[in-house]
Design an enzyme around this catalytic site. Structure first.
Site, mmCIF file in Angstrom:
data_model
loop_
_atom_site.group_PDB
_atom_site.id
_atom_site.type_symbol
_atom_site.label_atom_id
_atom_site.label_comp_id
_atom_site.label_asym_id
_atom_site.label_seq_id
_atom_site.Cartn_x
_atom_site.Cartn_y
_atom_site.Cartn_z
ATOM 1 N N TYR A 53 44.154 1.680 33.491
ATOM 2 C CA TYR A 53 42.887 2.112 32.881
ATOM 3 C C TYR A 53 42.355 3.408 33.500
ATOM 4 O O TYR A 53 41.148 3.634 33.486
ATOM 5 C CB TYR A 53 41.852 0.994 33.006
ATOM 6 N N ASN B 276 36.689 -9.302 26.595
ATOM 7 C CA ASN B 276 36.921 -9.194 25.144
ATOM 8 C C ASN B 276 38.360 -9.490 24.713
ATOM 9 O O ASN B 276 38.841 -8.976 23.711
ATOM 10 C CB ASN B 276 36.420 -7.841 24.627
ATOM 11 N N HIS C 21 43.686 -6.191 24.409
ATOM 12 C CA HIS C 21 43.812 -4.731 24.481
ATOM 13 C C HIS C 21 44.777 -4.275 23.398
ATOM 14 O O HIS C 21 45.726 -4.987 23.072
ATOM 15 C CB HIS C 21 44.368 -4.308 25.854
HETATM 16 O O1 CDP Z 1 39.621 -1.858 24.563
HETATM 17 P P1 CDP Z 1 39.090 -0.752 23.679
HETATM 18 O O2 CDP Z 1 40.098 0.351 23.439
HETATM 19 O O3 CDP Z 1 38.502 -1.293 22.403
HETATM 20 O O4 CDP Z 1 37.844 -0.117 24.454
HETATM 21 P P2 CDP Z 1 37.761 1.063 25.534
HETATM 22 O O5 CDP Z 1 36.587 1.881 25.196
HETATM 23 O O6 CDP Z 1 39.082 1.757 25.673
HETATM 24 O O7 CDP Z 1 37.422 0.287 26.880
HETATM 25 C C1 CDP Z 1 38.432 -0.391 27.589
HETATM 26 C C2 CDP Z 1 37.890 -1.730 28.034
HETATM 27 O O8 CDP Z 1 36.839 -1.502 28.977
HETATM 28 C C3 CDP Z 1 37.229 -2.588 26.949
HETATM 29 O O9 CDP Z 1 38.152 -3.308 26.175
HETATM 30 C C4 CDP Z 1 36.362 -3.489 27.795
HETATM 31 O O10 CDP Z 1 37.151 -4.514 28.412
HETATM 32 C C5 CDP Z 1 35.882 -2.547 28.892
HETATM 33 N N1 CDP Z 1 34.562 -1.977 28.587
HETATM 34 C C6 CDP Z 1 33.427 -2.559 29.160
HETATM 35 O O11 CDP Z 1 33.544 -3.520 29.931
HETATM 36 N N2 CDP Z 1 32.176 -2.044 28.889
HETATM 37 C C7 CDP Z 1 32.035 -0.997 28.070
HETATM 38 N N3 CDP Z 1 30.815 -0.504 27.829
HETATM 39 C C8 CDP Z 1 33.156 -0.403 27.477
HETATM 40 C C9 CDP Z 1 34.406 -0.921 27.752
HETATM 41 MG MG MG Z 2 40.935 1.704 24.737
#
Ligand code: CDP
Ligand code: MG
Length: 132
Positions: A49, A112, A115
């Site tokens: 990440y 959530n 991924h």
């Molecule tokens: O997983 P996705 O690509 O939908 O979202 P991302 O924006 O790439 O963020 C990666 C992961 O970070 C998310 O799936 C969440 O687990 C976490 N996250 C979070 O805890 N709080 C946020 N405001 C945004 C993301």
């Molecule tokens: Mg993402």
């Protein structure tokens, strides 16, 4: 044909819904070409990440992703990257469309369930991260 990387996150494994999640992808016609169960170290989760390093949720995300076993897998099919993102639903389960994995199973934005790679470049990087 495209391949994309998905992960059943530690909360999905803990909730005993691995089969339900894989079934959604299989029912959509996507093929699972690689799969394993592993527990990431904090270092590995930080590296996976790394694009989120510095964001307010980064530390908790790394702790969560290394908190228990997860299931990375590769899905192959036409437009796999976009199709997987659609089947997953929005990052925040409150905003996820009905019937998506996150709407059905996720507790919150930081827990959530799933991924999925968000682009061709990230799919290539993420598949090689887990499967060489
Ligand atoms: O997983 P996705 O690509 O939908 O979202 P991302 O924006 O790439 O963020 C990666 C992961 O970070 C998310 O799936 C969440 O687990 C976490 N996250 C979070 O805890 N709080 C946020 N405001 C945004 C993301
Ligand atoms: Mg993402």
């Amino acid at each position: 044909m495209e391949s994309t990387l998905s992960i059943i996150k530690p909360d999905g494994v803990k909730k005993n819904i691995i089969g339900n999640i894989l079934k959604k992808f299989e029912d959509s016609g996507l093929k699972i070409t690689h799969i394993k169960l592993i527990q990431l170290t904090e270092k590995e989760a930080s590296e996976f990440y790394e694009m989120h390093d510095g964001k307010p949720f980064f530390k908790d995300l790394v702790a969560f992703m290394s908190s228990g076993p997860c299931i990375p897998f590769v899905l192959m099919g036409e437009n796999a990257i976009l199709r997987v993102r659609e089947i997953m639903g929005a990052t925040d389960p409150q905003e996820a469309k009905e019937g998506t994995i996150r709407a059905q199973y996720a507790d919150s934005i930081d827990s959530n369930i799933i991924h999925g790679s968000d682009s061709q470049d990230s799919a290539t990087r993420e598949i090689s991260f887990f499967f060489g």
